[in-house]
Design a protein around this motif. Sequence first.
Motif, mmCIF file in Angstrom:
data_model
loop_
_atom_site.group_PDB
_atom_site.id
_atom_site.type_symbol
_atom_site.label_atom_id
_atom_site.label_comp_id
_atom_site.label_asym_id
_atom_site.label_seq_id
_atom_site.Cartn_x
_atom_site.Cartn_y
_atom_site.Cartn_z
ATOM 1 N N GLN A 73 19.390 -30.334 -39.946
ATOM 2 C CA GLN A 73 18.036 -30.304 -39.416
ATOM 3 C C GLN A 73 17.948 -29.249 -38.328
ATOM 4 O O GLN A 73 18.961 -28.761 -37.828
ATOM 5 C CB GLN A 73 17.655 -31.666 -38.832
ATOM 6 N N VAL A 74 16.715 -28.909 -37.974
ATOM 7 C CA VAL A 74 16.501 -27.922 -36.918
ATOM 8 C C VAL A 74 16.940 -28.530 -35.596
ATOM 9 O O VAL A 74 16.469 -29.596 -35.210
ATOM 10 C CB VAL A 74 15.017 -27.512 -36.843
ATOM 11 N N PRO A 75 17.878 -27.890 -34.888
ATOM 12 C CA PRO A 75 18.356 -28.461 -33.630
ATOM 13 C C PRO A 75 17.359 -28.248 -32.513
ATOM 14 O O PRO A 75 16.390 -27.495 -32.641
ATOM 15 C CB PRO A 75 19.647 -27.672 -33.368
ATOM 16 N N PHE A 76 17.615 -28.940 -31.400
ATOM 17 C CA PHE A 76 16.802 -28.707 -30.204
ATOM 18 C C PHE A 76 16.986 -27.270 -29.725
ATOM 19 O O PHE A 76 18.073 -26.718 -29.773
ATOM 20 C CB PHE A 76 17.224 -29.655 -29.083
ATOM 21 N N LEU A 117 24.546 -20.726 -32.497
ATOM 22 C CA LEU A 117 24.345 -21.898 -31.649
ATOM 23 C C LEU A 117 23.220 -21.627 -30.666
ATOM 24 O O LEU A 117 23.031 -20.493 -30.217
ATOM 25 C CB LEU A 117 25.624 -22.243 -30.878
ATOM 26 N N ILE A 118 22.492 -22.688 -30.320
ATOM 27 C CA ILE A 118 21.376 -22.573 -29.382
ATOM 28 C C ILE A 118 21.672 -23.423 -28.162
ATOM 29 O O ILE A 118 21.947 -24.621 -28.280
ATOM 30 C CB ILE A 118 20.051 -23.043 -30.017
ATOM 31 N N VAL A 125 20.634 -24.200 -23.778
ATOM 32 C CA VAL A 125 19.457 -24.306 -22.917
ATOM 33 C C VAL A 125 19.033 -22.937 -22.413
ATOM 34 O O VAL A 125 17.847 -22.648 -22.284
ATOM 35 C CB VAL A 125 19.752 -25.249 -21.732
ATOM 36 N N GLN A 126 20.015 -22.063 -22.147
ATOM 37 C CA GLN A 126 19.705 -20.759 -21.582
ATOM 38 C C GLN A 126 19.753 -19.622 -22.594
ATOM 39 O O GLN A 126 19.196 -18.560 -22.343
ATOM 40 C CB GLN A 126 20.682 -20.447 -20.441
ATOM 41 N N GLY A 127 20.443 -19.798 -23.723
ATOM 42 C CA GLY A 127 20.536 -18.688 -24.659
ATOM 43 C C GLY A 127 21.253 -19.064 -25.938
ATOM 44 O O GLY A 127 21.553 -20.231 -26.187
ATOM 45 N N CYS A 128 21.530 -18.047 -26.772
ATOM 46 C CA CYS A 128 22.143 -18.262 -28.084
ATOM 47 C C CYS A 128 23.425 -17.439 -28.200
ATOM 48 O O CYS A 128 23.542 -16.355 -27.619
ATOM 49 C CB CYS A 128 21.174 -17.854 -29.194
ATOM 50 N N ILE A 129 24.370 -17.965 -28.978
ATOM 51 C CA ILE A 129 25.639 -17.296 -29.230
ATOM 52 C C ILE A 129 26.164 -17.804 -30.562
ATOM 53 O O ILE A 129 25.742 -18.866 -31.038
ATOM 54 C CB ILE A 129 26.648 -17.570 -28.086
ATOM 55 N N TYR A 170 23.644 -13.176 -29.693
ATOM 56 C CA TYR A 170 24.055 -13.200 -28.289
ATOM 57 C C TYR A 170 22.896 -12.686 -27.448
ATOM 58 O O TYR A 170 22.740 -11.488 -27.248
ATOM 59 C CB TYR A 170 25.298 -12.335 -28.063
ATOM 60 N N PHE A 171 22.040 -13.593 -26.993
ATOM 61 C CA PHE A 171 20.880 -13.183 -26.198
ATOM 62 C C PHE A 171 20.360 -14.386 -25.417
ATOM 63 O O PHE A 171 20.594 -15.534 -25.795
ATOM 64 C CB PHE A 171 19.772 -12.613 -27.097
ATOM 65 N N PRO A 172 19.653 -14.138 -24.316
ATOM 66 C CA PRO A 172 19.081 -15.237 -23.526
ATOM 67 C C PRO A 172 17.801 -15.761 -24.167
ATOM 68 O O PRO A 172 17.141 -15.062 -24.942
ATOM 69 C CB PRO A 172 18.796 -14.585 -22.172
ATOM 70 N N VAL A 173 17.444 -16.985 -23.831
ATOM 71 C CA VAL A 173 16.210 -17.576 -24.351
ATOM 72 C C VAL A 173 14.988 -16.876 -23.770
ATOM 73 O O VAL A 173 14.011 -16.609 -24.476
ATOM 74 C CB VAL A 173 16.172 -19.089 -24.026
#
Length: 532
Positions: free
Chosen positions: A98-101, A248-249, A251-255, A284-287
């Motif tokens: 499922q779509v994660p938070f 991965l997602i 709170v502050q960004g993705c990697i 690899y970037f911030p939200v």
Amino acid sequence: MRRPGLKDDVAYSFFDPDISVLKDMIALIAPDHVGLFREMYGGILKMVFRLMDRDRSVVHTLLQFYDPELRCFVFPDYVLGPMMEDYADILGIQIRDQVPFYATKEEPDIGGISRAFYLSPEVVKGNLKEKGKLPGFHLSFLEAKAKEQSELGNWEAACALIAASIYGIILFPNQKNFVDINAIRLFLLFKWFVGYLPSKGAFVLLGQNITWATKLMGLRAKDIDWTHSSGVGQDFICSCRGFPNVPLIGVQGCINYNPTLLKRQMGFAMELPPYKSEVQESVYFPVEGNQARVKQVSEAWRSIQRKGKVSWGRANNRSFPPFDDWLSKRVGLTCLPFPMVDPWYPLIEETPSTVSMDEFLEMKRERDRLLTEKTELEMSVARVQRVNQELKVKMEDQDKRHALEAKRFEMDTAYYGKISQALASSNREHDITKERLARASKVIEDEKRRQILVRDQRDDQVRVLIAEWEAKLKIIAERDHYRAERDHYFRQMKIHQKEVGRLQQENTELRFAAEFARMEDEIGPSVGPSSS
């Protein structure tokens, strides 16, 4: 800091939350409702612990082995990296398709939060605050509501509030530079890493004075506990839609991480070097400022690709020369963070011998078969050990529950004894009160009879007084009538007296007139001289 032939030493800052409030909240869960919490939220309760300085030293040393390009930790002859399956095994939860938070700038779904926390929308909306550019709740609010719900016996609501607090404070806190390696979470990382370390042998017997750098540099691939996870040999997530690896997602960004390099942790052999496309930096970037990309990553989780036995055969967690050569070159290129140390388990030199090719191939096949059997047996033993450990934990839980029930029984017995004493004392007080009430009732009856007698006497006196007053009133009425008649008589007398006076006056005047007339008659006409 530059060190010839070694990686640069990197300093890390560790987040150290205050878990005292969380421990108080966990204490609210009654023993007979721990199972409900575990069923709903897995084993996250065991993540609420404080790392000691020695534990922090383990994590700090581990982080020195991190390879940012490969997204994993590179050791002398093996690699390790956290996987979704590892964390799912640690936390005792399932990975859902499922779509994660993910962090979003959209307005929070008050209704969804209300249903999840079993709170009214008004309460949710009134206590939703913003911190770090994201909406959320203060821990004090969640603690107060958890206490309130537990006192009311609403255990699903209490568990939901406690779980939200653990996720917010321990597992996924909102920190600055979340995507940066400096902000790696300690608790999960520590739990994950120590699971792969040897639990017996020379490594365990090393003295406390030996640094973790020396300990880890002395480990080799054969020392690692590759089969400790319950997911060994099963299919695992290798990629998500549109990505060659797993995004991965946070709170502050993705990697992203690269499952191709971590097959051995799931029990599968490392045979060939990875393709460049499999270990490229895909995310690899911030939200902040990248909401469209974050949404793209989240949508990719609608299509998860898993691989396992079908792609890589039976589990044997071995590595082959092609992969070993590639890893050796990678280590030579990026360097290790600490000087090499001889293995803690020295290699045994074999006596050279000459055999025919047929014998060699036969022995090789036999060796492969035995290694496979050994791997399967080790996995079976590991599973049995896990089952035994689970049974041991369950038995300990049962013993604790039995002890708690026995203590409760003793407390209840003492409580009921006190209640019996109180009831006996209450019965005595009841009898005394009953006797007092009987005497009081008799006094009341006597008082009623006396009041009736007094009332009758009073009524007689009232009747006598009424008769006397009626007689007096009659006399007064007769007196008033007499006085009225007397006054009338006096007024008539005065009128008669006036009339008599008037008549007397008239009589006097008449007598005077009559007398005067008589006198005139007696005198007659006067005689004078004649005129002739």
